[in-house]
Write an enzyme that holds these catalytic residues in place. Structure first.
Site, PDB file in Angstrom:
ATOM      1  N   ASP A  70      50.880  39.094  38.071  1.00  8.48           N
ATOM      2  CA  ASP A  70      50.120  38.432  39.131  1.00  8.48           C
ATOM      3  C   ASP A  70      51.074  37.462  39.821  1.00  8.48           C
ATOM      4  O   ASP A  70      52.154  37.157  39.306  1.00  8.48           O
ATOM      5  CB  ASP A  70      48.920  37.676  38.536  1.00  8.48           C
ATOM      6  N   SER A  71      50.659  36.961  40.969  1.00  9.63           N
ATOM      7  CA  SER A  71      51.461  35.943  41.646  1.00  9.63           C
ATOM      8  C   SER A  71      51.545  34.674  40.795  1.00  9.63           C
ATOM      9  O   SER A  71      52.406  33.838  41.025  1.00  9.63           O
ATOM     10  CB  SER A  71      50.836  35.623  43.003  1.00  9.63           C
ATOM     11  N   TYR A 109      50.909  34.350  46.997  1.00  8.07           N
ATOM     12  CA  TYR A 109      51.241  35.554  47.766  1.00  8.07           C
ATOM     13  C   TYR A 109      50.281  35.696  48.965  1.00  8.07           C
ATOM     14  O   TYR A 109      50.606  36.331  49.947  1.00  8.07           O
ATOM     15  CB  TYR A 109      51.089  36.806  46.893  1.00  8.07           C
ATOM     16  N   GLY A 110      49.102  35.105  48.818  1.00  6.89           N
ATOM     17  CA  GLY A 110      48.019  35.336  49.778  1.00  6.89           C
ATOM     18  C   GLY A 110      48.264  34.850  51.189  1.00  6.89           C
ATOM     19  O   GLY A 110      47.516  35.186  52.113  1.00  6.89           O
ATOM     20  N   CYS A 157      47.005  41.115  40.758  1.00  2.54           N
ATOM     21  CA  CYS A 157      46.880  40.370  42.012  1.00  2.54           C
ATOM     22  C   CYS A 157      46.249  41.242  43.107  1.00  2.54           C
ATOM     23  O   CYS A 157      46.765  42.314  43.435  1.00  2.54           O
ATOM     24  CB  CYS A 157      48.280  39.927  42.437  1.00  2.54           C
ATOM     25  N   ASN A 158      45.164  40.759  43.685  1.00  6.52           N
ATOM     26  CA  ASN A 158      44.504  41.505  44.767  1.00  6.52           C
ATOM     27  C   ASN A 158      45.412  41.620  45.982  1.00  6.52           C
ATOM     28  O   ASN A 158      45.444  42.647  46.659  1.00  6.52           O
ATOM     29  CB  ASN A 158      43.223  40.800  45.193  1.00  6.52           C
ATOM     30  N   THR A 159      46.136  40.549  46.261  1.00  7.87           N
ATOM     31  CA  THR A 159      47.006  40.546  47.442  1.00  7.87           C
ATOM     32  C   THR A 159      48.126  41.583  47.286  1.00  7.87           C
ATOM     33  O   THR A 159      48.385  42.379  48.192  1.00  7.87           O
ATOM     34  CB  THR A 159      47.590  39.137  47.656  1.00  7.87           C
ATOM     35  N   GLU A 212      42.905  26.159  41.311  1.00  3.24           N
ATOM     36  CA  GLU A 212      44.149  25.720  40.646  1.00  3.24           C
ATOM     37  C   GLU A 212      44.073  24.241  40.268  1.00  3.24           C
ATOM     38  O   GLU A 212      44.683  23.798  39.308  1.00  3.24           O
ATOM     39  CB  GLU A 212      45.356  25.942  41.556  1.00  3.24           C
ATOM     40  N   CYS A 270      39.733  38.442  44.710  1.00  6.41           N
ATOM     41  CA  CYS A 270      40.874  37.570  44.426  1.00  6.41           C
ATOM     42  C   CYS A 270      40.779  37.170  42.958  1.00  6.41           C
ATOM     43  O   CYS A 270      39.661  36.917  42.456  1.00  6.41           O
ATOM     44  CB  CYS A 270      40.816  36.334  45.321  1.00  6.41           C
ATOM     45  N   THR A 271      41.928  37.103  42.323  1.00  4.86           N
ATOM     46  CA  THR A 271      41.964  36.788  40.884  1.00  4.86           C
ATOM     47  C   THR A 271      41.250  35.489  40.521  1.00  4.86           C
ATOM     48  O   THR A 271      40.726  35.357  39.421  1.00  4.86           O
ATOM     49  CB  THR A 271      43.433  36.639  40.436  1.00  4.86           C
ATOM     50  N   HIS A 272      41.252  34.521  41.443  1.00  5.10           N
ATOM     51  CA  HIS A 272      40.715  33.200  41.113  1.00  5.10           C
ATOM     52  C   HIS A 272      39.197  33.110  41.229  1.00  5.10           C
ATOM     53  O   HIS A 272      38.586  32.201  40.693  1.00  5.10           O
ATOM     54  CB  HIS A 272      41.315  32.145  42.053  1.00  5.10           C
TER      55      HIS A 272
END
Ligand code: DGL
Length: 282
Positions: A19-20, A51-52, A82-84, A161, A193-195
């Site tokens: 992932d980023s 990365y987004g 990572c989705n991006t 974050e 998105c991962t978050h």
């Protein structure tokens, strides 16, 4: 899937996940649930996150570096958490490597189609993910009649974050992003998105209980399991308890502490890799 692996690849070779940064731990969490016996190497590119907000070219280059790094562990599969990176770099990654690579977009789109009843699906993600139209493309490829409504939510990543996953401020931000999606009468929303799985409560509160939230990570780990079964590489008869190794490209400690929140369990050790990590020997 047209892939080939070195002869040295065994069922107990690890799965590589990248992932980023830290967000991909939400994917690791699902993989641990569905594939509890697998050895895993997780790489978070914390030196180059986010990365987004970056271009396709940069995201693709970073993603390829990350797979080069994971290949040092003789991984039997790579999951692009990572989705991006999955939205913008998956095609190039598949062209550059012959090992199986699983992204989160197609599984997430499939999960959304299995969920929607009224054929109206919302997608939220980083600017790069939404700008790529990757979810929309997959959704329409799988069901041309589907209606897709997308919204970038760039403030969600920094909020998560910072550990701001509840309270008035995050709710106000979420309302500002999601209000327009509500007006489209969607019944399914992809957390692209991962978050975002960490914001499930807030997003759910704003969207209301008629809208089902789809976490791409869940379907992605199921897809990884299907592929491993197909390739006869599932680590079923593992004699040793599985080894999960964590690597990052910047300071390990912030990753370790915040990572425990993402993963919902303790992380004991995280190693930092050097500047030229993609060619590093481990
Ligand atoms: N991991 C990214 C994603 O899922 C979010 C963080 C970033 O922008 O790098 O899109």
């Amino acid at each position: 899937m047209n892939t080939s692996l070195p002869d040295s690849t065994e069922a107990d070779s690890p799965i590589g996940i990248f992932d980023s940064g830290i967000g991909g731990l939400t994917v690791l969490k699902e993989v641990r649930r569905d594939l509890p016996l697998e050895n895993i190497v997780y790489f978070g590119d914390t030196a180059r996150v986010p990365y987004g907000t970056k271009s396709k070219e940069t995201i693709t280059k970073f993603s390829i570096d990350n797979i080069h790094f994971l290949k040092n562990f003789n991984v039997k599969m790579v999951i692009v958490a990572c989705n991006t990176a999955s939205s913008l770099g998956l095609e190039a990654m598949k062209k550059n490597f012959s090992l199986p690579i699983v992204g989160v977009i197609e599984p997430g789109a499939r999960a959304a189609l299995a969920t929607t009843r009224n054929g109206r699906v919302g997608v939220i993600g980083t600017k790069a993910t939404i700008g790529s139209g990757a979810y929309e493309t997959w959704l329409k490829q799988l069901d041309p009649k589907i209606k897709v409504y997308s919204q970038a939510c760039p403030l969600f990543v920094p909020l998560v974050e910072e550990g701001w996953v509840e309270g008035d401020i995050v709710e106000d931000v979420a309302r500002a992003y999601l209000e327009s999606l509500k007006s489209f009468d969607i019944d399914t929303l992809i957390l692209g998105c991962t978050h975002y799985p960490l914001l499930t409560q807030v997003i759910g509160k704003i969207m209301g209980d008629k809208v089902r939230l789809v976490n791409s990570a869940e379907e992605t780990s199921k897809e990884a399991k299907r592929l491993l079964l197909e390739m006869h590489l599932l680590n079923e008869g593992a004699k040793k308890s599985p080894q999960i190794r964590f690597y990052v490209s910047d300071e390990p400690e912030p990753f370790r502490t915040l990572g425990e929140r993402f993963l919902g369990q303790p992380i004991h050790s995280v190693a930092k890799v050097g500047d030229h990590f993609e060619t590093a020997r481990v």
